[in-house]
Scaffold this motif. Structure first.
Motif, mmCIF file in Angstrom:
data_model
loop_
_atom_site.group_PDB
_atom_site.id
_atom_site.type_symbol
_atom_site.label_atom_id
_atom_site.label_comp_id
_atom_site.label_asym_id
_atom_site.label_seq_id
_atom_site.Cartn_x
_atom_site.Cartn_y
_atom_site.Cartn_z
ATOM 1 N N ASP A 18 0.681 -1.165 -0.012
ATOM 2 C CA ASP A 18 -0.070 0.072 -0.060
ATOM 3 C C ASP A 18 0.987 1.278 0.050
ATOM 4 O O ASP A 18 0.514 2.302 -0.450
ATOM 5 N N SER A 19 1.944 1.194 0.569
ATOM 6 C CA SER A 19 2.910 2.324 0.561
ATOM 7 C C SER A 19 3.922 2.578 -0.121
ATOM 8 O O SER A 19 4.431 3.608 -0.461
ATOM 9 N N GLY A 20 4.148 1.443 -0.989
ATOM 10 C CA GLY A 20 5.458 1.704 -1.947
ATOM 11 C C GLY A 20 5.181 1.510 -3.193
ATOM 12 O O GLY A 20 4.006 1.818 -3.761
ATOM 13 N N GLN A 21 6.081 1.171 -4.181
ATOM 14 C CA GLN A 21 6.089 1.086 -5.462
ATOM 15 C C GLN A 21 6.345 -0.408 -5.815
ATOM 16 O O GLN A 21 7.259 -0.692 -6.760
ATOM 17 N N ILE A 22 5.152 -1.056 -5.156
ATOM 18 C CA ILE A 22 5.298 -2.742 -5.909
ATOM 19 C C ILE A 22 4.047 -3.065 -6.926
ATOM 20 O O ILE A 22 3.128 -2.542 -6.547
ATOM 21 N N GLY A 23 4.422 -3.671 -7.706
ATOM 22 C CA GLY A 23 3.558 -4.063 -8.867
ATOM 23 C C GLY A 23 2.199 -4.878 -8.414
ATOM 24 O O GLY A 23 0.872 -4.569 -8.549
ATOM 25 N N MET A 24 2.724 -5.921 -7.768
ATOM 26 C CA MET A 24 1.519 -6.943 -7.517
ATOM 27 C C MET A 24 1.710 -7.621 -6.146
ATOM 28 O O MET A 24 2.875 -7.691 -5.587
ATOM 29 N N LEU A 25 0.526 -8.177 -5.596
ATOM 30 C CA LEU A 25 0.342 -8.586 -4.454
ATOM 31 C C LEU A 25 -0.751 -9.646 -4.231
ATOM 32 O O LEU A 25 -1.889 -9.472 -4.859
ATOM 33 N N ASN A 26 -0.276 -10.997 -3.844
ATOM 34 C CA ASN A 26 -1.237 -11.921 -3.630
ATOM 35 C C ASN A 26 -1.705 -12.020 -2.331
ATOM 36 O O ASN A 26 -1.046 -12.055 -1.261
ATOM 37 N N HIS A 27 -3.139 -11.585 -2.017
ATOM 38 C CA HIS A 27 -3.620 -11.865 -0.731
ATOM 39 C C HIS A 27 -4.985 -12.416 -1.000
ATOM 40 O O HIS A 27 -5.271 -13.190 -1.895
ATOM 41 N N ASN A 28 -5.863 -11.878 -0.268
ATOM 42 C CA ASN A 28 -7.349 -12.245 -0.434
ATOM 43 C C ASN A 28 -8.308 -11.378 -0.137
ATOM 44 O O ASN A 28 -7.712 -10.054 -0.224
ATOM 45 N N LEU A 29 -9.369 -11.343 -0.076
ATOM 46 C CA LEU A 29 -10.456 -10.295 -0.218
ATOM 47 C C LEU A 29 -10.234 -9.339 1.075
ATOM 48 O O LEU A 29 -10.779 -8.077 1.158
ATOM 49 N N GLY A 30 -9.830 -10.140 2.109
ATOM 50 C CA GLY A 30 -9.797 -9.460 3.406
ATOM 51 C C GLY A 30 -8.987 -8.079 3.596
ATOM 52 O O GLY A 30 -9.200 -7.331 4.454
ATOM 53 N N SER A 31 -8.171 -7.961 2.359
ATOM 54 C CA SER A 31 -7.212 -6.693 2.434
ATOM 55 C C SER A 31 -7.813 -5.609 1.649
ATOM 56 O O SER A 31 -7.162 -4.615 1.402
ATOM 57 N N TYR A 32 -8.957 -5.834 1.100
ATOM 58 C CA TYR A 32 -9.506 -4.955 0.036
ATOM 59 C C TYR A 32 -9.915 -3.498 0.419
ATOM 60 O O TYR A 32 -9.212 -2.371 -0.075
ATOM 61 N N GLN A 33 -10.168 -3.297 1.718
ATOM 62 C CA GLN A 33 -10.673 -2.141 2.143
ATOM 63 C C GLN A 33 -9.292 -1.425 2.557
ATOM 64 O O GLN A 33 -9.320 -0.216 2.604
ATOM 65 N N ASP A 34 -8.536 -2.128 3.053
ATOM 66 C CA ASP A 34 -7.026 -1.433 3.378
ATOM 67 C C ASP A 34 -6.446 -0.639 2.127
ATOM 68 O O ASP A 34 -5.856 0.249 2.111
ATOM 69 N N HIS A 35 -6.378 -1.360 1.029
ATOM 70 C CA HIS A 35 -6.065 -0.856 -0.180
ATOM 71 C C HIS A 35 -6.813 0.265 -0.787
ATOM 72 O O HIS A 35 -6.122 1.220 -1.175
ATOM 73 N N VAL A 36 -8.278 0.192 -0.446
ATOM 74 C CA VAL A 36 -8.906 1.320 -0.872
ATOM 75 C C VAL A 36 -8.569 2.695 -0.099
ATOM 76 O O VAL A 36 -8.385 3.724 -0.647
ATOM 77 N N LYS A 37 -8.270 2.355 1.335
ATOM 78 C CA LYS A 37 -7.924 3.459 2.080
ATOM 79 C C LYS A 37 -6.726 4.138 1.796
ATOM 80 O O LYS A 37 -6.341 5.573 1.817
ATOM 81 N N ALA A 38 -5.663 3.181 1.236
ATOM 82 C CA ALA A 38 -4.399 3.686 1.256
ATOM 83 C C ALA A 38 -4.473 4.274 -0.470
ATOM 84 O O ALA A 38 -3.328 5.399 -0.491
ATOM 85 N N LEU A 39 -4.978 3.610 -1.323
ATOM 86 C CA LEU A 39 -4.733 3.982 -2.726
ATOM 87 C C LEU A 39 -6.008 4.693 -3.629
ATOM 88 O O LEU A 39 -5.959 5.068 -4.834
ATOM 89 N N GLY A 40 -7.192 4.681 -2.663
ATOM 90 C CA GLY A 40 -8.539 4.990 -3.558
ATOM 91 C C GLY A 40 -8.678 3.760 -4.547
ATOM 92 O O GLY A 40 -8.025 2.632 -4.225
ATOM 93 N N THR A 41 -9.468 3.865 -5.462
ATOM 94 C CA THR A 41 -9.912 3.066 -6.344
ATOM 95 C C THR A 41 -9.456 3.186 -7.770
ATOM 96 O O THR A 41 -9.584 2.265 -8.676
ATOM 97 N N GLU A 42 -8.680 4.039 -7.941
ATOM 98 C CA GLU A 42 -8.085 4.407 -9.276
ATOM 99 C C GLU A 42 -6.809 3.811 -9.663
ATOM 100 O O GLU A 42 -6.631 3.654 -10.764
ATOM 101 N N LYS A 43 -6.110 3.378 -8.530
ATOM 102 C CA LYS A 43 -4.672 3.079 -8.789
ATOM 103 C C LYS A 43 -4.449 1.390 -8.636
ATOM 104 O O LYS A 43 -3.439 1.055 -8.755
#
Length: 445
Positions: free
Chosen positions: A274-299
């Motif tokens: 969420d905080s860096g310049q990394i292209g891809m991440l494998n996880h599950n649905l549980g972290s979706y909201q964390d990504h939205v908070k950090a990056l919005g839905t556009e990135k």
């Protein structure tokens, strides 16, 4: 008691299955102490204790649900105890032996058989039959937790299912002229092209710490195309195709991933992405909201795990989460009211919306928010449309959670560091799994 090594834990569970091991866990309700294995229904009032198996991550939404429940049931007080997911199995094992189980607890399918084998959980089939939940729980999730319990009984009320997700940074992909990583070949191409260590940019972040085995298995079976965990009573984890897949996947470490990944659990991995310049991440649905908070839905986007080049999609099963009623509870009536409430339409929808997971309540699964969260929508389509072959992991083995976590995560780290080969690691894992399967078959002829 901490988590026992494989052999000693299997021996203890065998004793539990045969009824030789006497457990004397007591509940935390205030309708009377003691209680022993059987517990009591109690008055349906007073205090009950609830253990959240993902404490700290889902604490806020559980406190909202508890407040709603206490408002609707003013004569019941729920004590919330949050336990980190990586600690919860050892906490349950300790509580079973040390008279300290709660009334209700969150229990994922991966640890269900080990707890049920120690006679610590109340079968819930009859309670469901007489409940407002009858006919309102996803049939596939019910079947999954019944299978996971290893005894053909419903030991938890399913609340949610997750799904493996490949999150990727759409802004970085567009800047590099890359296609979405919908296939494994596109995934590896992107991992290479997005990596620039001198600028602290990496194509992927790999999970090397707690929880690494499930992610590695998903990558292995997804690439090998092997569609079953067992070939007869022998596991396929060390099939040559899986060995080759793991070699390729682990070969990304430090080449297209940060070196810190070797110790990263999901919280560190997610925060890093969420905080860096990394292209891809494998996880599950549980972290979706964390990504939205950090990056919005556009990135970024979250899509199902890649397919083979011919479109074949194979992925491993993700454990269904649920709520269990402990047999030692001295206030089962009140505890059951809480489980019913938490699994009801409104509460189940609220929890899964917060978690970005797929609701078990069929009414909640039709709520509009599910269509608005793309990773959850796509994950649900994969799980229920029949477009993927799901390799069912053997959650029914009482030793599964220990084998797939504490006993082999250090071994996977050695593969990443190059001090062990993928074949050595998978052969060792296969030996443990084959032994556990043989013992389970002997106990369940």
């Amino acid at each position: 008691m901490t988590i026992l090594p494989g052999g000693r834990r299997r021996a203890a569970l065998a004793l539990a299955l045969s009824g030789v091991l006497a457990l004397t866990a007591t509940a935390c309700g205030d309708d009377g102490g003691g209680g022993g294995d059987k517990g009591t229904e109690g008055s349906g009032k007073g205090k009950i204790t609830f253990w959240d198996n993902n404490g700290g991550v889902r604490t806020d939404v559980w406190k909202e649900i508890i407040a709603d429940f206490e408002k609707a049931n003013p004569d019941i007080d729920v004590e919330y105890v949050g336990i980190a997911s990586k600690e919860v199995q050892s906490k349950y094992d300790t509580a079973i032996q040390g008279d300290g189980l709660p009334d209700v607890g969150g229990i994922g399918a991966a640890m269900l058989a080990g707890i049920a084998a120690q006679n610590a959980l109340e079968p819930l089939d009859a309670r469901i039959e007489g409940s407002a939940l009858k006919g309102r729980l996803n049939a596939g999730m019910v079947a999954s937790v019944k299978s996971a319990g290893g005894q053909g009984k419903l030991f938890t009320v399913p609340t949610s299912a997750s799904n493996g997700v490949l999150y990727y940074r759409t802004d970085l992909f567009e800047a590099a002229g890359l296609q979405a990583p919908t296939t494994w070949s596109k995934f590896y191409t992107a991992a290479e092209k997005l990596t620039a260590p001198d600028r602290n940019r990496f194509g992927y972040t790999i999970r090397g710490g707690a929880g690494s085995i499930a992610q590695a298995l998903d990558a292995m079976y997804g690439q090998s195309g092997i569609t079953s965990f067992w070939n007869g009573d022998r596991t396929t984890v060390n099939d040559p195709k899986n060995v080759a897949a793991l070699e390729k996947y682990a070969g990304l470490f430090k080449r297209t991933t940060p070196a810190a990944d070797v110790n990263n659990d999901f919280t560190k991995m997610v925060a890093q992405w969420d905080s860096g310049q990394i292209g891809m991440l494998n996880h599950n649905l549980g972290s979706y909201q964390d990504h939205v908070k950090a990056l919005g839905t556009e990135k970024f986007r979250g899509i199902p795990h890649p397919t083979l080049d011919d479109g074949t999609r194979v992925q491993v099963s993700n454990p269904v989460d649920g709520l269990g009623l402990f047999s030692s509870s001295t206030n089962k009536a009140a505890a059951w009211k809480f489980i019913e409430f938490a699994a009801s339409h409104a509460s189940n929808s609220k929890w899964n919306r917060s978690a970005g997971a797929i609701p078990a309540n069929t009414e909640a699964a039709r709520d509009p928010w599910l269509q608005e969260a793309e990773p959850t929508k796509l994950g649900a389509e994969v799980l229920f449309s029949g477009s993927a072959t799901i390799v069912e992991l053997p959650y029914y083995l009482p030793d599964w959670n220990t084998i797939s976590k504490a006993e082999n995560e250090p071994g996977f780290q050695k593969v990443l560091l190059g001090t062990s080969t993928a074949k050595e690691f998978l052969d060792h894992l296969a030996e443990q799994l084959n032994t556990a399967q043989a013992e389970w078959k002997q106990q369940n002829p």
